[in-house]
Design a protein around this motif. Sequence first.
Motif, short mmCIF file in Angstrom:
data_model
loop_
_atom_site.label_atom_id
_atom_site.label_comp_id
_atom_site.label_asym_id
_atom_site.label_seq_id
_atom_site.Cartn_x
_atom_site.Cartn_y
_atom_site.Cartn_z
N UNK A 179 0.81 -1.22 0.00
CA UNK A 179 0.00 0.00 0.00
C UNK A 179 0.84 1.27 0.00
N UNK A 180 2.07 1.21 0.55
CA UNK A 180 2.91 2.41 0.53
C UNK A 180 3.84 2.44 -0.68
N UNK A 181 4.22 1.29 -1.21
CA UNK A 181 5.06 1.31 -2.41
C UNK A 181 4.25 1.70 -3.65
N UNK A 182 2.92 1.52 -3.58
CA UNK A 182 2.09 1.78 -4.75
C UNK A 182 1.93 3.26 -5.08
N UNK A 183 1.97 4.13 -4.06
CA UNK A 183 1.58 5.53 -4.31
C UNK A 183 2.76 6.49 -4.48
N UNK A 184 3.99 6.01 -4.26
CA UNK A 184 5.17 6.85 -4.55
C UNK A 184 6.17 6.04 -5.36
N UNK A 185 6.83 6.69 -6.32
CA UNK A 185 6.67 8.12 -6.65
C UNK A 185 5.67 8.39 -7.78
N UNK A 186 5.34 7.38 -8.61
CA UNK A 186 4.62 7.64 -9.86
C UNK A 186 3.24 8.28 -9.66
N UNK A 187 2.41 7.66 -8.82
CA UNK A 187 1.06 8.19 -8.60
C UNK A 187 1.13 9.59 -8.01
N UNK A 188 1.97 9.76 -7.01
CA UNK A 188 2.12 11.07 -6.37
C UNK A 188 2.57 12.12 -7.36
#
Length: 457
Positions: A179-188
């Motif tokens: 859940x934390x690797x999914x949203x940084x950096x690309x999505x953010x």
Amino acid sequence: MSRSGNVEVVVDVSRCLDVVRKLEKCDVIAVDAEGVQLGKDGPLTLLQVGTIDHDVFLFDIHVNKDLFTKGRLQDILTSNRIIKVMHSCSGDSAALYYQFNIRLHNVFDTQVANLVIEERKGRELVPLMKLDDLCQKYSSVAKVADEKDAVKNTWVREIGDLWAKRPLSDEMIHYAAGDVTAIVPDVYNTMKRSIEEAGLLDQFNKRVEEEILYTFDEMMKEQRRTRVKEAKDRVLRTVDKSYPSDIAFKDIEDEDVKMAIARAHMNDVEKLSPFINRLKRENIAQNLDELEDSFVSEGGIFDIVNGRFSSSLKTAYSCKEPAIQDRTKKLQARVIQITLDNITKKYDVTSPVTYLSSHEKDILNWMRPNPSGERDPRYSKVVLALYWKLMEADLDATIQKLEQETHAFRMNEGHYKKIKFYMHQRTQVPAPIKVKALNFVRRLDKTFGRGVVPRKQ
């Protein structure tokens, strides 16, 4: 995990201090939390932090709560310099605030970011997005853990306190890290760029602040309620002019219109046009159709015990059409039985009431007939134990409210009758509840007069 990186479970204060010193050098980190029905009362047991290099640290709060203070983990969460990228931070925020006195600062909430971006495109009522759907929308590489659905199924259907179990299984570790690797950096980076290019940064920051605070700030709660109501009302005002009077609800393609009708309370709808009134009833019937279909599929049963249909049943029950009410009662009875069976499997008699989901609490309140005491043969020992714990928690909240509000206190007649039932000597209600009920009624009589119920308007 979706990409390479190191995952470390942190338990010791000394190691936590080392990790915090490393994280303090970061400009952006991803943050998430797990717990048992995580929120104001649901215990937070694990805090995940990920870096843009996909190093992940799982801080085991269940084992060592000192990680926040002595380990200085709270300094990261309250920092105004480090950006914390989170998805739907309100539940995490409530748990941190009420359980650890930690107030989040400098959050980039991806759920809020999507709402603001979509509203800029003209949407009035933007639906909330699951993290995996959001990742697919804003990145070609971001992905949550493959174990996510399996782990979620486990705690929804089998082990209610999964995130309080130790040691953490490999599946739980991968889920939490994903859940934390999914949203940084690309999505953010993608979302941040969209917000900045559209000139939405100030608006976005205000909405994130609202997301952080609304569970414990009445002004923020009212601000959100008002904004959503105004958006819903704006959409409903367009319906009569936008559609032919014979169109069916299922044929409406505008998602804002469908959502506005779905969210509108039956009492409000009845004050609007006969056309909108009909569409609302068709929407209710459609929801009941979906609920009925769910009884025959494994995935549908998961939706039932996960509470997906709770709001649909509440809405349908408020409809005064006899056919809908009759159908709702029958479907509700089946949902209650399925959920009670699931509660018996997931919990035991020692489980705290804070482990229950809002749907499970609704089901215990919907049980008919209500349990007559601690040994009612109609219900399992687990269901009875949790039912009376819930009743005692509700009674405690009512007592506290009377103490705080005194002469401004109000309650409904049904609640008063239930409390009067508790105090009768011949009932088999647990002794602590009897005593509390008796003291409450005495205090109520002293404040408002013997037998006077300060009714809600």
